[in-house]
Scaffold this motif. Sequence first.
Motif, PDB file in Angstrom:
ATOM      1  N   VAL A 194       0.858  -1.181   0.000  1.00 33.75           N
ATOM      2  CA  VAL A 194       0.000   0.000   0.000  1.00 33.75           C
ATOM      3  C   VAL A 194       0.895   1.232   0.000  1.00 33.75           C
ATOM      4  O   VAL A 194       1.832   1.316   0.802  1.00 33.75           O
ATOM      5  N   PRO A 195       0.649   2.201  -0.880  1.00 31.34           N
ATOM      6  CA  PRO A 195       1.487   3.409  -0.887  1.00 31.34           C
ATOM      7  C   PRO A 195       1.329   4.197   0.396  1.00 31.34           C
ATOM      8  O   PRO A 195       0.264   4.202   1.019  1.00 31.34           O
ATOM      9  N   ARG A 196       2.405   4.876   0.783  1.00 31.68           N
ATOM     10  CA  ARG A 196       2.397   5.662   2.018  1.00 31.68           C
ATOM     11  C   ARG A 196       2.338   7.145   1.680  1.00 31.68           C
ATOM     12  O   ARG A 196       3.309   7.718   1.185  1.00 31.68           O
ATOM     13  N   LEU A 197       1.200   7.760   1.931  1.00 32.80           N
ATOM     14  CA  LEU A 197       1.066   9.204   1.781  1.00 32.80           C
ATOM     15  C   LEU A 197       1.500   9.830   3.100  1.00 32.80           C
ATOM     16  O   LEU A 197       0.807   9.729   4.106  1.00 32.80           O
ATOM     17  N   ASP A 198       2.665  10.460   3.086  1.00 29.43           N
ATOM     18  CA  ASP A 198       3.322  10.903   4.308  1.00 29.43           C
ATOM     19  C   ASP A 198       3.152  12.403   4.511  1.00 29.43           C
ATOM     20  O   ASP A 198       3.384  13.196   3.601  1.00 29.43           O
ATOM     21  N   TYR A 199       2.761  12.786   5.745  1.00 25.88           N
ATOM     22  CA  TYR A 199       2.487  14.179   6.083  1.00 25.88           C
ATOM     23  C   TYR A 199       3.555  14.774   7.004  1.00 25.88           C
ATOM     24  O   TYR A 199       3.264  15.713   7.732  1.00 25.88           O
ATOM     25  N   THR A 200       4.765  14.251   7.000  1.00 27.19           N
ATOM     26  CA  THR A 200       5.803  14.769   7.888  1.00 27.19           C
ATOM     27  C   THR A 200       6.038  16.255   7.641  1.00 27.19           C
ATOM     28  O   THR A 200       6.508  16.658   6.572  1.00 27.19           O
ATOM     29  N   ASN A 201       5.658  17.087   8.611  1.00 27.32           N
ATOM     30  CA  ASN A 201       5.885  18.541   8.587  1.00 27.32           C
ATOM     31  C   ASN A 201       5.198  19.261   7.422  1.00 27.32           C
ATOM     32  O   ASN A 201       5.595  20.371   7.068  1.00 27.32           O
ATOM     33  N   VAL A 202       4.172  18.634   6.824  1.00 21.36           N
ATOM     34  CA  VAL A 202       3.457  19.284   5.718  1.00 21.36           C
ATOM     35  C   VAL A 202       1.960  19.038   5.856  1.00 21.36           C
ATOM     36  O   VAL A 202       1.529  18.127   6.554  1.00 21.36           O
ATOM     37  N   SER A 203       1.158  19.869   5.183  1.00 21.03           N
ATOM     38  CA  SER A 203      -0.286  19.663   5.156  1.00 21.03           C
ATOM     39  C   SER A 203      -0.732  18.935   3.900  1.00 21.03           C
ATOM     40  O   SER A 203      -1.844  18.415   3.841  1.00 21.03           O
ATOM     41  N   CYS A 204       0.132  18.913   2.877  1.00 22.58           N
ATOM     42  CA  CYS A 204      -0.145  18.187   1.637  1.00 22.58           C
ATOM     43  C   CYS A 204       0.848  17.027   1.551  1.00 22.58           C
ATOM     44  O   CYS A 204       2.061  17.254   1.582  1.00 22.58           O
ATOM     45  N   PRO A 205       0.379  15.790   1.472  1.00 22.27           N
ATOM     46  CA  PRO A 205       1.295  14.645   1.594  1.00 22.27           C
ATOM     47  C   PRO A 205       2.104  14.376   0.337  1.00 22.27           C
ATOM     48  O   PRO A 205       1.772  14.835  -0.758  1.00 22.27           O
ATOM     49  N   ALA A 206       3.168  13.625   0.512  1.00 28.19           N
ATOM     50  CA  ALA A 206       3.972  13.108  -0.599  1.00 28.19           C
ATOM     51  C   ALA A 206       4.066  11.597  -0.442  1.00 28.19           C
ATOM     52  O   ALA A 206       3.998  11.065   0.670  1.00 28.19           O
ATOM     53  N   ILE A 207       4.211  10.894  -1.565  1.00 26.36           N
ATOM     54  CA  ILE A 207       4.394   9.451  -1.488  1.00 26.36           C
ATOM     55  C   ILE A 207       5.787   9.163  -0.945  1.00 26.36           C
ATOM     56  O   ILE A 207       6.790   9.706  -1.427  1.00 26.36           O
ATOM     57  N   LEU A 208       5.845   8.326   0.076  1.00 20.06           N
ATOM     58  CA  LEU A 208       7.110   7.966   0.715  1.00 20.06           C
ATOM     59  C   LEU A 208       7.678   6.733   0.025  1.00 20.06           C
ATOM     60  O   LEU A 208       7.066   5.663   0.028  1.00 20.06           O
ATOM     61  N   VAL A 209       8.828   6.893  -0.599  1.00 21.68           N
ATOM     62  CA  VAL A 209       9.486   5.801  -1.318  1.00 21.68           C
ATOM     63  C   VAL A 209      10.887   5.636  -0.740  1.00 21.68           C
ATOM     64  O   VAL A 209      11.708   6.545  -0.834  1.00 21.68           O
ATOM     65  N   GLU A 210      11.138   4.485  -0.129  1.00 19.82           N
ATOM     66  CA  GLU A 210      12.406   4.271   0.573  1.00 19.82           C
ATOM     67  C   GLU A 210      13.055   2.956   0.154  1.00 19.82           C
ATOM     68  O   GLU A 210      12.380   2.009  -0.267  1.00 19.82           O
ATOM     69  N   ALA A 211      14.352   2.905   0.315  1.00 23.80           N
ATOM     70  CA  ALA A 211      15.085   1.656   0.141  1.00 23.80           C
ATOM     71  C   ALA A 211      14.843   0.747   1.343  1.00 23.80           C
ATOM     72  O   ALA A 211      14.306   1.165   2.368  1.00 23.80           O
ATOM     73  N   GLN A 212      15.243  -0.489   1.220  1.00 28.45           N
ATOM     74  CA  GLN A 212      15.121  -1.424   2.330  1.00 28.45           C
ATOM     75  C   GLN A 212      15.985  -0.974   3.499  1.00 28.45           C
ATOM     76  O   GLN A 212      17.080  -0.446   3.314  1.00 28.45           O
ATOM     77  N   SER A 213      15.488  -1.175   4.705  1.00 24.87           N
ATOM     78  CA  SER A 213      16.271  -0.846   5.888  1.00 24.87           C
ATOM     79  C   SER A 213      15.888  -1.783   7.028  1.00 24.87           C
ATOM     80  O   SER A 213      14.759  -2.294   7.081  1.00 24.87           O
ATOM     81  N   THR A 214      16.827  -1.992   7.946  1.00 23.16           N
ATOM     82  CA  THR A 214      16.617  -2.855   9.106  1.00 23.16           C
ATOM     83  C   THR A 214      16.888  -2.072  10.376  1.00 23.16           C
ATOM     84  O   THR A 214      17.918  -1.403  10.484  1.00 23.16           O
ATOM     85  N   ASN A 215      15.964  -2.141  11.318  1.00 23.84           N
ATOM     86  CA  ASN A 215      16.220  -1.583  12.649  1.00 23.84           C
ATOM     87  C   ASN A 215      17.019  -2.608  13.438  1.00 23.84           C
ATOM     88  O   ASN A 215      16.514  -3.696  13.760  1.00 23.84           O
ATOM     89  N   LEU A 216      18.257  -2.276  13.737  1.00 21.71           N
ATOM     90  CA  LEU A 216      19.188  -3.211  14.373  1.00 21.71           C
ATOM     91  C   LEU A 216      19.040  -3.278  15.887  1.00 21.71           C
ATOM     92  O   LEU A 216      19.712  -4.093  16.532  1.00 21.71           O
ATOM     93  N   THR A 217      18.194  -2.414  16.460  1.00 23.32           N
ATOM     94  CA  THR A 217      17.939  -2.499  17.892  1.00 23.32           C
ATOM     95  C   THR A 217      16.733  -3.386  18.150  1.00 23.32           C
ATOM     96  O   THR A 217      15.842  -3.514  17.305  1.00 23.32           O
ATOM     97  N   ASN A 218      16.688  -3.978  19.319  1.00 22.74           N
ATOM     98  CA  ASN A 218      15.507  -4.705  19.779  1.00 22.74           C
ATOM     99  C   ASN A 218      14.738  -3.831  20.767  1.00 22.74           C
ATOM    100  O   ASN A 218      15.263  -2.847  21.276  1.00 22.74           O
TER     101      ASN A 218
END
Length: 223
Positions: free
Chosen positions: A34-58
């Motif tokens: 599902v596409p992510r319409l992201d509102y970080t610090n904005v009132s009009c969203p942008a599609i969030l497109v990211e590379a793969q990432s792993t959170n290495l903390t538990n």
Amino acid sequence: LKPYDGTGDATVTRSTTATRTNSSGLIETVSANVPRLDYTNVSCPAILVEAQSTNLTNYSEEFDNGYWSKNNATVTADNTTSPDGTTNADKIALGGTDLARVFKNNIATSTNNHTFSIWIKGTPGETVTIEADSTKNQIALTSTWTRHEVTNTNGDTQTTIRIINRGTDGDNATDIYLWGAQLEEGSTRSSYIKTEATTVTRNADVIEVSGLTGTSTLTETFE
């Protein structure tokens, strides 16, 4: 012309869940593919497109867990509302004590750059430091949640992360609040990846348009 028959629709592939900032400013989980319409610090969203990432903390939201070491720091679990809108953020009593800290030693990493990020709030006028090994970022606390980060560029194969009163730098934090710890490969933070007993990987967002012929440029308009 806006196509209503599906011609030119983008297909989003991401076989894992992922998070976004929703229109209410809260961190929210989005289903796989599902596409992510992201509102970080904005009132009009942008599609969030990211590379793969792993959170290495538990236990990224559970600082009372034994996974996290404490020194002159007392953790009260689920003490206040977190950036996801639920009461699952922890209070950390540091008491203004020099070297009081919450930390995790020797997380296995590659030799690439690694970025540690975390949401913090506390008493305005006080400071606390976040560290990834010898790299540090002194935080001027505010009463609102802010996501802070620090990047370790030393090529370490083990990285220690800390939230610490570094007295030599003038830190004097008494009570702070923490949520959403993340250590990941790369020079900048990515969207939040929640973990519990194990590390978690968010797959890459892949957006494609198929079935087109004779087209060199395609413009998508998002209503």
